[in-house]
Design an enzyme around this catalytic site. Structure first.
Site, PDB file in Angstrom:
ATOM      1  N   ASP A   1       0.832  -1.194   0.000  1.00 33.79           N
ATOM      2  CA  ASP A   1       0.000   0.000   0.000  1.00 33.79           C
ATOM      3  C   ASP A   1       0.874   1.255   0.000  1.00 33.79           C
ATOM      4  OD1 ASP A   1      -2.596   1.423   0.480  1.00 33.79           O
ATOM      5  OD2 ASP A   1      -1.614   1.924   2.367  1.00 33.79           O
TER       6      ASP A   1
ATOM      7  N   GLU B   1       1.895  -0.395  -4.985  1.00 29.07           N
ATOM      8  CA  GLU B   1       0.968   0.664  -5.363  1.00 29.07           C
ATOM      9  C   GLU B   1       1.848   1.911  -5.505  1.00 29.07           C
ATOM     10  OE1 GLU B   1      -3.265   2.514  -3.837  1.00 29.07           O
ATOM     11  OE2 GLU B   1      -1.679   2.219  -2.347  1.00 29.07           O
TER      12      GLU B   1
END
Length: 718
Positions: free
Chosen positions: A353, A389
């Protein structure tokens, strides 16, 4: 009378960090560069009563450590850490606050949002410069010493699924089975429930190979959400990087074992497990946040602080704090955590993330950052899938294509372009490179097409059904006056906002869902689909359901005929992806003529059946892509032996007469494999055949797939 435990403590060892059982006792080791004293606090089995408190006697290389006899797995514990309380200097030590072990392998209990869990006095005029003397232990979750032994049933170390064959399926542990009728009720929403045969069989039937789980690291529910009757459903609020969250366990006391059992069931089904991990921030927030672990252990080491005002936190994550991946001990903690999940729980990879933050040094994003270097040389991490990401909200935060070799990245350019093309607002020229794994972004330094993780939807945003059903977000249930979530969704409702009984609109919507799924699954690169998109799951227009632990987010398994048909479509498309290797090449294809092999690997085709000219691209909304099966499969200069494939994309609203292109071989024909406009039952396994130069009426807003196969006396369509 036996000696008190504090009189029997031994020096222990500074490694391994954490609480480690050796068969006779437990070695406690905790890093802190700025603390003056560390106490291990032992609790009863319920975590309610503090039974003993022992100072760790040794300090070696910034590690406090000590060994305690006659305790072992199941022991509940926490730390109290002494040191200066000087927020202006970045130090927030407060021994009245019980702290979770950063290396704790298991947690018990839930955080209770009492004022005592804050290191300062809430409401004090000096705010976080004040000092709170209340004991936080009654309100804190606790760490637990674990038994690391687990019988993997003789399961050998699995060979990773090849990148080119991988198809990722993103799901939420709780939401995926909470309403599943074939999962026993007491197992729904748990690790155990996710590992039952009906669940695994469905995932396998789709053609997915790798399941990506939304965060399972132990996390905290935000106070402001609880006050609104909501929770942090997605779990991007980590507080324990080594502990699976106990709320997903059917048996909390054996949470770690249950997680391992789940992974074992997935591996027996030949499915990989990838974890979505949040190493960019923690649940402790900014200077006004609680003191739960890292903040009280060594705030100045674990977090990035403003260099000109160490009271304040750098907030590149948008969540209040940013983990300091420039500190060697913090890098060690993160890489130790990653190796732990691979070695001890056998997971197969990670999706990071806000991955840009992991590569950010004080001077900005650096694809040669300390953390990325650690990963690139690590023999354990080099053997699993690493997916970034590649963006965050910090300066220079958008870095798609900039991660180093060995990494794959979420490619939002694929998502945006595919959505825009199919709703008619993006020309073919923009879609073309996305079909080829975005070579401008990823074709460098020996990176492969699977460096581009292609997706049309993710957990964050509209479901695929909602992309074709809503023009606007509908997030009122989140309690933020519909101000949260993205406003630019590149979606289109085709005339009615929300569900409708209009057959024509529903027909277009269903076709557009199939168009986008086919584009996703048949493009070069690594495809990712979101759980439920394969049968039209809806969130009723909510594009930010991070706080909805209810029917808005839970997967609804009451499938109608339309949903069953879409499942069969996804399974068929994925089967074609595996059947035709040209659809998943391990090297970037190009439209340049290969003189040595006398072929063009790919050809862009216009509706007249000829090669696209430069002027054709400007406004084209219908075009074809022909992939020559003779294209060189590997670095060896040798023709391939695969079938040639033709894909036709028609985003125009009306029928286009498309002339099927010719090939040099006269004894071949085009076989139709997919036409998203045709009813499911009309597409036979082998398909209808068509001659070179024959016109095919391509319905408005539809996708077609043909394969070039030898004639075998089969009747050719007129």
């Amino acid at each position: 009378m036996p000696k008190a435990l504090k009189d029997r403590v031994r020096e222990g060892l500074p490694y391994p960090i954490g609480a480690s059982f050796d068969g006779k006792g437990v070695n406690f080791a905790l890093f802190s560069a700025n603390a003056t004293k560390v106490e291990a606090c032992l609790f009863d089995s319920g975590g309610n009563t503090e039974l003993d408190r022992v100072a760790l006697p040794e300090y070696t290389d910034q590690i406090f450590h000590g060994w305690l006899p006659d305790i072992g797995p199941g022991q509940v514990y926490g730390y109290r850490v002494h040191g200066p309380y000087e927020p202006d200097a970045g130090h927030r030590f407060n021994p009245m606050k019980l702290l979770l072990d950063p290396y704790g392998r298991a947690h018990m209990g839930d955080l209770q949002w009492d004022p005592a869990v804050f290191g300062y006095i809430l409401g004090h005029p000096d705010e976080d410069l004040s000092f709170d003397e209340r004991d936080s232990a009654p309100f804190m979750p606790k760490s637990i010493v674990v038994d690391p032994n687990f019988d993997w049933h003789g399961q050998p170390r699995r060979k990773p699924i090849a990148w080119d064959r991988s198809v990722i399926y993103e799901l939420h542990v709780r939401g995926y089975t909470k309403l599943h009728p074939e999962v026993e009720e007491h197992l729904r929403g748990t690790y155990a429930g996710l590992g039952v045969a009906p669940v695994l069989n469905h995932i396998k039937s789709l053609g997915a190979t790798s399941v990506e789980l939304l965060p399972v690291h132990s996390f905290i529910n935000d106070d402001y959400l609880l006050k609104k009757g909501l929770v942090n459903y997605w779990g991007y609020n980590t507080i324990g990087y080594f502990a699976p969250d106990p709320r997903y366990a059917s048996d909390r006391a054996n949470c770690l074992r249950e997680f391992k059992e789940m992974v074992s069931r997935f591996h027996e089904a030949d499915l990989e497990v990838i974890l979505d991990v949040v190493y960019n921030h923690t649940a402790e927030g900014n200077e006004r946040g609680p003191t739960l672990s890292f903040k009280g252990i060594d705030n100045a080491s674990y977090y990035r602080l403003h260099p000109d005002n160490k009271r304040l936190y750098v907030n590149d994550t948008g969540t209040g704090n940013t983990v300091n991946l420039s500190h060697p001990r913090v890098i060690q903690m993160v890489t130790d955590s990653l190796r732990y999940w691979v070695n001890e729980t056998h997971v197969d990879g990670f999706r990071f993330d806000l991955g840009t933050i992991l590569a950010r040094e004080p001077n900005g994003f650096d694809n040669q950052s300390g953390f990325l270097k650690c990963c690139s040389q690590d023999p354990v991490l080099g053997a699993v899938k690493l997916i970034a990401e590649p963006w965050d909200c910090g300066p220079g935060g958008y870095q798609v294509g900039e991660f180093p070799p060995g990494w794959s990245e979420w490619n939002d350019k694929f998502r945006n372009t595919v959505r825009d093309f199919w709703k008619g607002s993006m020309p073919a020229a923009e879609l073309a490179p996305r079909l080829l794994a975005s070579p401008a972004e990823f074709n460098h330094q020996g990176r492969k097409p699977w460096a581009s993780v292609n997706f049309v939807t993710a957990h964050d945003g509209f479901t695929l059904n909602d992309v074709v059903t809503y023009n606007e977000k509908h997030n009122d249930a989140n309690g933020e006056d519909n101000k949260d979530g993205a406003s630019d969704n590149r979606s289109f409702n085709y005339g009615v906002e929300g569900p409708t009984d209009d057959l024509e609109i529903n027909g277009i919507r269903a076709r557009q869902i199939r168009n986008m799924l086919a584009t996703l699954l048949l493009s070069q690169g690594l495809p990712m689909i979101v759980a439920g998109d394969e049968f039209g799951r809806t969130q009723n227009g909510n594009n930010n359901a991070y706080c909805q632990d209810n029917e808005i987010s839970w997967v609804n398994w009451e499938l109608k005929a339309k949903g069953q048909s879409l499942i069969r479509f996804v399974s068929r498309v994925n089967a074609l992806r595996q059947r035709f290797p040209i659809l998943r090449r391990g090297r970037f294809l190009t439209d340049a003529y290969n003189e040595e092999l006398d072929i063009k690997e790919l050809t862009w085709v216009n509706a007249g059946g000829g090669e696209m000219a430069e002027g054709d691209w400007d406004a084209a909304q219908c075009f074809g892509l022909m992939l020559d099966g003779r294209a060189q499969p590997t670095g060896i200069r040798k023709r391939g032996e695969d079938a040639t494939i033709l894909m036709i994309f028609n985003a125009w609203h009306d029928v286009v007469e498309f002339t099927l292109p010719s090939q040099s071989a006269s004894n071949q024909h085009w076989t139709l494999l997919i036409d998203t406009n045709l009813p499911e039952e009309t597409v036979e396994k082998e398909g209808e055949t068509f001659r070179f130069g024959q016109a095919y009426a391509v319905t408005g807003r539809s996708f077609l797939l043909f394969a070039l196969v030898p004639d075998a006396g089969r009747a050719i369509a007129d």
